[in-house]
Design a protein around this motif. Structure first.
Motif, PDB file in Angstrom:
ATOM      1  N   GLN A 164       0.886  -1.239  -0.047  1.00  0.00           N
ATOM      2  CA  GLN A 164       0.006  -0.120   0.046  1.00  0.00           C
ATOM      3  C   GLN A 164       0.869   1.194   0.042  1.00  0.00           C
ATOM      4  OE1 GLN A 164      -3.614   0.219  -0.581  1.00  0.00           O
ATOM      5  NE2 GLN A 164      -2.981   2.360  -0.867  1.00  0.00           N
ATOM      6  N   GLU A 165       2.053   1.316   0.863  1.00  0.00           N
ATOM      7  CA  GLU A 165       2.839   2.570   0.778  1.00  0.00           C
ATOM      8  C   GLU A 165       3.560   2.796  -0.609  1.00  0.00           C
ATOM      9  OE1 GLU A 165       4.535   2.797   5.200  1.00  0.00           O
ATOM     10  OE2 GLU A 165       5.123   1.018   4.243  1.00  0.00           O
ATOM     11  N   ILE A 166       3.957   1.479  -1.233  1.00  0.00           N
ATOM     12  CA  ILE A 166       4.378   1.763  -2.579  1.00  0.00           C
ATOM     13  C   ILE A 166       3.191   2.244  -3.472  1.00  0.00           C
ATOM     14  CG2 ILE A 166       5.529   0.308  -4.639  1.00  0.00           C
ATOM     15  CD1 ILE A 166       6.834  -1.440  -2.526  1.00  0.00           C
ATOM     16  N   GLN A 167       2.369   1.546  -3.304  1.00  0.00           N
ATOM     17  CA  GLN A 167       1.049   2.259  -4.264  1.00  0.00           C
ATOM     18  C   GLN A 167       0.813   3.697  -4.080  1.00  0.00           C
ATOM     19  OE1 GLN A 167      -0.322   0.343  -6.791  1.00  0.00           O
ATOM     20  NE2 GLN A 167      -1.367   2.214  -7.450  1.00  0.00           N
ATOM     21  N   ASP A 168       0.823   3.989  -2.960  1.00  0.00           N
ATOM     22  CA  ASP A 168       0.572   5.443  -2.413  1.00  0.00           C
ATOM     23  C   ASP A 168       1.594   6.291  -3.105  1.00  0.00           C
ATOM     24  OD1 ASP A 168      -1.810   4.761  -0.946  1.00  0.00           O
ATOM     25  OD2 ASP A 168      -0.760   4.756   1.035  1.00  0.00           O
ATOM     26  N   ALA A 169       2.861   6.002  -2.936  1.00  0.00           N
ATOM     27  CA  ALA A 169       4.059   6.676  -3.500  1.00  0.00           C
ATOM     28  C   ALA A 169       3.927   6.864  -4.789  1.00  0.00           C
ATOM     29  CB  ALA A 169       5.159   6.093  -3.358  1.00  0.00           C
ATOM     30  N   MET A 170       3.580   5.735  -5.704  1.00  0.00           N
ATOM     31  CA  MET A 170       3.207   5.943  -6.985  1.00  0.00           C
ATOM     32  C   MET A 170       2.098   6.796  -7.535  1.00  0.00           C
ATOM     33  SD  MET A 170       5.101   3.723  -8.954  1.00  0.00           S
ATOM     34  CE  MET A 170       4.250   3.501 -10.384  1.00  0.00           C
ATOM     35  N   GLN A 171       1.054   6.606  -6.831  1.00  0.00           N
ATOM     36  CA  GLN A 171      -0.051   7.623  -7.056  1.00  0.00           C
ATOM     37  C   GLN A 171       0.062   9.213  -6.584  1.00  0.00           C
ATOM     38  OE1 GLN A 171      -3.207   5.700  -4.577  1.00  0.00           O
ATOM     39  NE2 GLN A 171      -3.841   4.589  -6.413  1.00  0.00           N
ATOM     40  N   LEU A 172       1.182   9.400  -5.757  1.00  0.00           N
ATOM     41  CA  LEU A 172       1.393  10.456  -5.494  1.00  0.00           C
ATOM     42  C   LEU A 172       2.178  11.328  -6.576  1.00  0.00           C
ATOM     43  CD1 LEU A 172       1.666  13.306  -3.681  1.00  0.00           C
ATOM     44  CD2 LEU A 172       3.622  11.852  -2.677  1.00  0.00           C
ATOM     45  N   CYS A 173       3.251  10.386  -7.149  1.00  0.00           N
ATOM     46  CA  CYS A 173       4.174  10.913  -7.966  1.00  0.00           C
ATOM     47  C   CYS A 173       3.220  11.346  -9.562  1.00  0.00           C
ATOM     48  CB  CYS A 173       5.392   9.973  -8.220  1.00  0.00           C
ATOM     49  SG  CYS A 173       6.492   9.881  -7.044  1.00  0.00           S
ATOM     50  N   GLU A 174       2.708  10.231  -9.697  1.00  0.00           N
ATOM     51  CA  GLU A 174       1.634  10.183 -11.140  1.00  0.00           C
ATOM     52  C   GLU A 174       1.072  11.443 -10.768  1.00  0.00           C
ATOM     53  OE1 GLU A 174      -0.125   6.443 -11.431  1.00  0.00           O
ATOM     54  OE2 GLU A 174       1.387   5.462 -11.935  1.00  0.00           O
ATOM     55  N   ARG A 175       0.204  11.749  -9.491  1.00  0.00           N
ATOM     56  CA  ARG A 175      -0.528  12.866  -9.693  1.00  0.00           C
ATOM     57  C   ARG A 175       0.204  14.331  -9.733  1.00  0.00           C
ATOM     58  NH1 ARG A 175      -5.068  14.145  -4.815  1.00  0.00           N
ATOM     59  NH2 ARG A 175      -5.818  15.843  -5.478  1.00  0.00           N
ATOM     60  N   LEU A 176       1.436  14.292  -9.017  1.00  0.00           N
ATOM     61  CA  LEU A 176       2.170  15.351  -8.960  1.00  0.00           C
ATOM     62  C   LEU A 176       2.510  15.804 -10.603  1.00  0.00           C
ATOM     63  CD1 LEU A 176       4.462  15.132  -5.948  1.00  0.00           C
ATOM     64  CD2 LEU A 176       2.828  16.986  -6.401  1.00  0.00           C
ATOM     65  N   LEU A 177       2.702  14.729 -11.378  1.00  0.00           N
ATOM     66  CA  LEU A 177       3.440  14.834 -12.499  1.00  0.00           C
ATOM     67  C   LEU A 177       2.373  15.200 -13.608  1.00  0.00           C
ATOM     68  CD1 LEU A 177       5.990  12.103 -12.772  1.00  0.00           C
ATOM     69  CD2 LEU A 177       6.558  14.160 -12.877  1.00  0.00           C
ATOM     70  N   THR A 179      -0.647  16.913 -12.637  1.00  0.00           N
ATOM     71  CA  THR A 179      -0.866  18.267 -12.593  1.00  0.00           C
ATOM     72  C   THR A 179       0.148  19.355 -12.898  1.00  0.00           C
ATOM     73  OG1 THR A 179      -1.938  17.442 -10.497  1.00  0.00           O
ATOM     74  CG2 THR A 179      -1.447  19.827 -10.718  1.00  0.00           C
ATOM     75  N   LEU A 180       1.300  19.111 -12.780  1.00  0.00           N
ATOM     76  CA  LEU A 180       2.383  19.995 -13.312  1.00  0.00           C
ATOM     77  C   LEU A 180       2.575  19.883 -14.985  1.00  0.00           C
ATOM     78  CD1 LEU A 180       5.224  19.088 -10.995  1.00  0.00           C
ATOM     79  CD2 LEU A 180       4.002  21.089 -11.015  1.00  0.00           C
ATOM     80  N   GLU A 181       2.377  18.692 -15.542  1.00  0.00           N
ATOM     81  CA  GLU A 181       2.402  18.451 -17.067  1.00  0.00           C
ATOM     82  C   GLU A 181       1.082  19.566 -17.710  1.00  0.00           C
ATOM     83  OE1 GLU A 181       5.508  14.578 -17.308  1.00  0.00           O
ATOM     84  OE2 GLU A 181       3.033  14.830 -17.276  1.00  0.00           O
ATOM     85  N   LEU A 182      -0.029  19.156 -17.159  1.00  0.00           N
ATOM     86  CA  LEU A 182      -1.250  19.719 -17.503  1.00  0.00           C
ATOM     87  C   LEU A 182      -1.285  21.185 -17.291  1.00  0.00           C
ATOM     88  CD1 LEU A 182      -3.962  17.152 -16.387  1.00  0.00           C
ATOM     89  CD2 LEU A 182      -3.175  17.578 -18.831  1.00  0.00           C
ATOM     90  N   ASP A 183      -0.844  21.717 -16.072  1.00  0.00           N
ATOM     91  CA  ASP A 183      -0.479  23.283 -15.779  1.00  0.00           C
ATOM     92  C   ASP A 183       0.518  23.897 -16.640  1.00  0.00           C
ATOM     93  OD1 ASP A 183      -2.283  22.975 -13.648  1.00  0.00           O
ATOM     94  OD2 ASP A 183      -0.904  23.295 -12.143  1.00  0.00           O
ATOM     95  N   ASP A 184       1.508  23.070 -17.220  1.00  0.00           N
ATOM     96  CA  ASP A 184       2.444  23.706 -18.096  1.00  0.00           C
ATOM     97  C   ASP A 184       3.071  22.645 -19.092  1.00  0.00           C
ATOM     98  OD1 ASP A 184       4.467  25.077 -19.521  1.00  0.00           O
ATOM     99  OD2 ASP A 184       5.540  25.706 -17.572  1.00  0.00           O
ATOM    100  N   PRO A 185       2.182  22.551 -20.344  1.00  0.00           N
ATOM    101  CA  PRO A 185       2.521  21.644 -21.343  1.00  0.00           C
ATOM    102  C   PRO A 185       4.187  21.764 -21.687  1.00  0.00           C
ATOM    103  CG  PRO A 185       0.528  22.634 -21.632  1.00  0.00           C
ATOM    104  CD  PRO A 185       1.205  23.335 -20.612  1.00  0.00           C
ATOM    105  N   SER A 186       4.637  22.825 -21.576  1.00  0.00           N
ATOM    106  CA  SER A 186       6.087  22.914 -22.027  1.00  0.00           C
ATOM    107  C   SER A 186       7.087  22.047 -21.304  1.00  0.00           C
ATOM    108  CB  SER A 186       6.377  24.567 -21.936  1.00  0.00           C
ATOM    109  OG  SER A 186       6.669  25.185 -20.681  1.00  0.00           O
ATOM    110  N   LEU A 187       6.713  21.599 -20.168  1.00  0.00           N
ATOM    111  CA  LEU A 187       7.618  20.914 -19.198  1.00  0.00           C
ATOM    112  C   LEU A 187       7.858  19.453 -19.737  1.00  0.00           C
ATOM    113  CD1 LEU A 187       5.745  21.418 -15.594  1.00  0.00           C
ATOM    114  CD2 LEU A 187       8.088  22.729 -16.810  1.00  0.00           C
TER     115      LEU A 187
END
Length: 187
Positions: A164-177, A179-187
């Motif tokens: 579960q901790e590994i899954q949570d870390a994966m979900q956090l990273c995916e969500r951060l990435l 969000t950042l990529e949608l906010d700024d497509p030039s990234l």
């Protein structure tokens, strides 16, 4: 160990046991700016530091094992995940890897000189070429994928984590990435 060595060893002052660099960093910001919620700053620092540690270890592993850099191995990974016949246009490579066309040209030059890739004519674009993974390149990519997946730094660091901790870390990273990529497509 000889008696003089033992005596010298005993005379050394005890070293202060310190926390991690990251823990000290967080504590210093909390001490200096106690009124500020520095969570955003600290999370950014943690992610950057984690990225640098992982990238450095990955680059070292690639150089020691295959004599190529981490960024060059990422080119092999990009070709490998393209599927058979493991071919991409240089433009597709630099877009997929978020590097310049000049960087891809240099990396492909070095990989071709080492026998990991070949340039082949692009039938859809006269005068153009495609980059194709060789058998040697595919073998290196497959072995490194296996190594990083099972024995890389993250795999070792998370061996005591629950699923579960590994899954949570994966979900956090995916969500951060995402969000950042949608906010700024030039990234």
């Amino acid at each position: 160990m000889s008696e003089p060595q033992r005596r010298r060893r005993r005379k050394r002052p005890e070293q202060k046991v310190r926390g991690s660099h990251t823990a000290e960093l967080a504590a210093s910001w909390r001490r200096e700016l106690p009124h500020l919620d520095a969570t955003g700053l600290l999370l950014q620092i943690y992610v950057v530091r984690l990225g640098r540690i992982l990238d450095s270890a990955y680059d070292r592993m690639c150089r020691e094992t295959y004599g190529i850099s981490g960024p060059e191995m990422r080119v092999l990974f990009s070709l490998r995940r393209a599927g058979a016949p493991f071919v991409r246009r240089p433009t597709d490579l630099f877009r997929a890897l978020l590097v310049t066309s000049g960087a891809i040209t240099k990396q492909v030059d070095r990989l071709q000189a080492s026998g990991f890739v070949v340039r082949i004519p692009d039938p859809s674009f006269g005068g153009g070429f495609l980059v194709q993974l060789t058998k040697k390149g595919r073998k290196a990519a497959d072995e490194m994928i296996e190594t990083v997946s099972t024995r890389g730094l993250i795999s070792r660091a998370t061996r005591d984590f629950s699923p579960q901790e590994i899954q949570d870390a994966m979900q956090l990273c995916e969500r951060l990435l995402t969000t950042l990529e949608l906010d700024d497509p030039s990234l």
